[in-house]
Design a protein around this motif. Sequence first.
Motif, PDB file in Angstrom:
ATOM      1  N   UNK A  67      -0.456  -2.947  10.222  1.00 27.65           N
ATOM      2  CA  UNK A  67      -1.698  -2.768  11.356  1.00 27.65           C
ATOM      3  C   UNK A  67      -2.849  -2.340  10.706  1.00 27.65           C
ATOM      4  N   UNK A  68      -4.208  -2.727  11.287  1.00 23.45           N
ATOM      5  CA  UNK A  68      -5.272  -2.308  10.907  1.00 23.45           C
ATOM      6  C   UNK A  68      -5.551  -1.152  10.471  1.00 23.45           C
ATOM      7  N   UNK A  69      -4.829  -0.116  10.963  1.00 21.61           N
ATOM      8  CA  UNK A  69      -4.812   1.346  10.635  1.00 21.61           C
ATOM      9  C   UNK A  69      -4.455   1.767   9.431  1.00 21.61           C
ATOM     10  N   UNK A  70      -3.618   0.924   8.871  1.00 25.60           N
ATOM     11  CA  UNK A  70      -3.115   0.934   7.453  1.00 25.60           C
ATOM     12  C   UNK A  70      -4.121   0.908   6.308  1.00 25.60           C
ATOM     13  N   UNK A  71      -5.231   0.150   6.656  1.00 25.86           N
ATOM     14  CA  UNK A  71      -6.011  -0.236   5.630  1.00 25.86           C
ATOM     15  C   UNK A  71      -6.760   0.969   4.936  1.00 25.86           C
ATOM     16  N   UNK A  72      -7.011   1.982   5.398  1.00 24.36           N
ATOM     17  CA  UNK A  72      -7.632   2.996   4.897  1.00 24.36           C
ATOM     18  C   UNK A  72      -6.650   4.301   4.202  1.00 24.36           C
ATOM     19  N   UNK A  73      -5.284   3.847   4.198  1.00 25.14           N
ATOM     20  CA  UNK A  73      -4.347   4.787   3.628  1.00 25.14           C
ATOM     21  C   UNK A  73      -4.238   4.547   2.053  1.00 25.14           C
ATOM     22  N   UNK A  74      -3.850   5.512   1.564  1.00 27.92           N
ATOM     23  CA  UNK A  74      -3.188   5.267  -0.099  1.00 27.92           C
ATOM     24  C   UNK A  74      -1.710   4.992  -0.020  1.00 27.92           C
ATOM     25  N   UNK A  75      -1.419   4.313  -1.331  1.00 30.91           N
ATOM     26  CA  UNK A  75       0.107   3.790  -1.280  1.00 30.91           C
ATOM     27  C   UNK A  75       0.940   5.074  -1.140  1.00 30.91           C
ATOM     28  N   UNK A  76       0.593   6.385  -1.636  1.00 29.36           N
ATOM     29  CA  UNK A  76       1.477   7.179  -1.561  1.00 29.36           C
ATOM     30  C   UNK A  76       2.035   7.723   0.059  1.00 29.36           C
TER      31      UNK A  76
END
Lengths: 356, 338
Positions: free
Chosen positions: A144-153
């Motif tokens: 989802x779009x809210x995953x965009x601002x997260x880091x791989x870990x």
Amino acid sequence: MSAMLEVRGLTKHFPVRRGLLRRVVGQVQAVNDVSFDVNEGETLAIVGESGCGKSTIGRTVLRLVEATDGSVRLDGEQILNLSTDAMRHIRRKLQIIFQDPFGSLNPRMTVAETLAEPLLLHGLATPDNVDDKVTELLRTCGLSSFHAQRYPHEFSGGQRQRVGIARALATRPRLIVCDEPVSALDVSVQAQIVNLLQDLQAQFGIGYIFISHDLAVVRHIAARVAVIYLGRIVEEATAEALFAAPRHPYTLSLIAAAPRPDPTNRDRSKPVQGDAPSALVPPPGCAFHPRCPMAQQVCCDERPELRTLGATRVACHFAEEVVPETATPQPSATAPRLQRRLDVLQGEALKRQNAI
Amino acid sequence: MKMGEVDIEATTEPLLKVEDLAVDFHVSGTVQRALQGVSLNLKRGRTLGLVGESGCGKSVTSLSIMRLLPQPPGHYAGGRILLEGRDLLSLPEREMRALRGGRIGMIFQEPMTSLNPVYTCGEQIVESLLVHSGLSSKAAMDRAVELLDLVGLPSPRERAHDYPHQLSGGQRQRVMIALALANDPDLLIADEPTTALDVTIQAQILDLMTDLRERTGAAVLLVTHDLGVVAQTCDDVVVMYAGGVVERAPTNALFADPQHPYTIGLMAAVPRIDATVDRLSTIAGSVPPPWVTLVGCRFASRCPLADDRCRSAVPPLRENGPDHAVACWHAPIEEATI
């Protein structure tokens, strides 16, 4: 009509250096005279055991490793001798998904940054619409779009692999090399990723080179299968033909060795003995002869060429005589109770989904 | 066809009995659950498969039995581990050390990291023999060669003088098995023994383990994520999910008649080499992380059948058939259940 990707006589030897002067003392023959085609929207699986050269084949096709010899044509264009500049345009069409998405994603970049980079670099998005494109990519890959601002870990293994797939998908490639993409994943997540790869192929007509050691996954996803032993294709056929009637003793032993999740069908046959030989000093003749139960004198003396036998290409002197030991009666894929309960669960899941 | 609760333990006394084991991890001031209420029984001459996906607690269970769980952060929060009636959790470390490599043999996933790289294979087996059995060094070396021969290593007398790096992965795992068997253990714990190996080598090692179990009569606890390996080698299976046991059954019964929604989902998600389907079945969602406190059934967040009771009350492990226990309020799942 020629295939989308044509690989002919692909060879890669790695020099082995020793001593103070790093003199070349030998060659690891990682890939030897490998030829295959991949069509649009088709999956070719490359299977074999560790060290057989299957990953090197994938990397050589992408020119992440430079080939020693051979040719690779994408849509008729020879790419092995292109300049770095010219190659950059081709790279848009050729992508790769790795086994370990954590190792292949930059830990200091958010997912949005990782996905935006190729889009901007290849002119597939402008700074104005790049956010929308990233969101669209994430949606396509089940995020989802809210995953965009997260880091791989911050992602689980399966989600990270989805990011890896989104990254490969960003440039709208013609071909993706999938290098053991589900081997590090748990079985329930593995099924999600396999389904995603199949959906994307149906939607975008991408060709896959699916590198794997897991024959069950390969049988499920691939249209055609090439079996590699010590850097050479020993058998190539449609998945259907290969699993129904393997022609090479090595293919036969690979299929026999895969543990069936079915306790009523316990394998009592003796597995193939010994270890795979070293690619530094390949045995003379057929590379499989030291382990082959059918080996004769000619197998030690003469390397069998890949030849056509029915719809199969096989490199074995005695391919006509290879028959599956036990013509296993096709077992019901799932136990009847399992299937019935699964239907109940899936029916209920569907009902709840529709209720939302 | 629900049956009453039957006490199956009454028939023959198991060699290993884990009762209600709970393990926590204390990580930077927080308490994270690793195991909750894990119980299992293992009889002599049987192979018990402990199966589940990453993070389900199967390795923590096997490490706990060997008391090899690093403490801290690990912490035994309750329960008992009985080896022939003796509680391993209350044994002093000195006695525990005598058990490990003695009555309990261990095989790990990566033989390269669990064998000592600076000693030859023979020396490592000899060391174990000297510590546990009091043989002379000469007799111990002969026995070591005998063991290497037993596990099918070609030219064992020469291989005994090889260092682990000189052997292939499959050969190293054979040495590991020889080491585990050195002192005729009653219990063999194998944690993903074939996961790092190629499929033809895996078949060889599983063959060897089955063969040795039949010859030595040891009980085997096989920890694995692979349902294929379970189906081919185990007599009984314990299915774990998010730190707890969700189902326990004889292997044939589990595969013919899986009861827990997680077991069903897991089995349906495995691609088959002997059959084809159009689309693989999946389990929606993902495993709850260890810092989330679980109220009710541990699978409720992913289960299509979950209702209010599932979300509020922990389903007990109930017998639903001969030796077949399942922790699900809805079991057995039939059309009529919902």
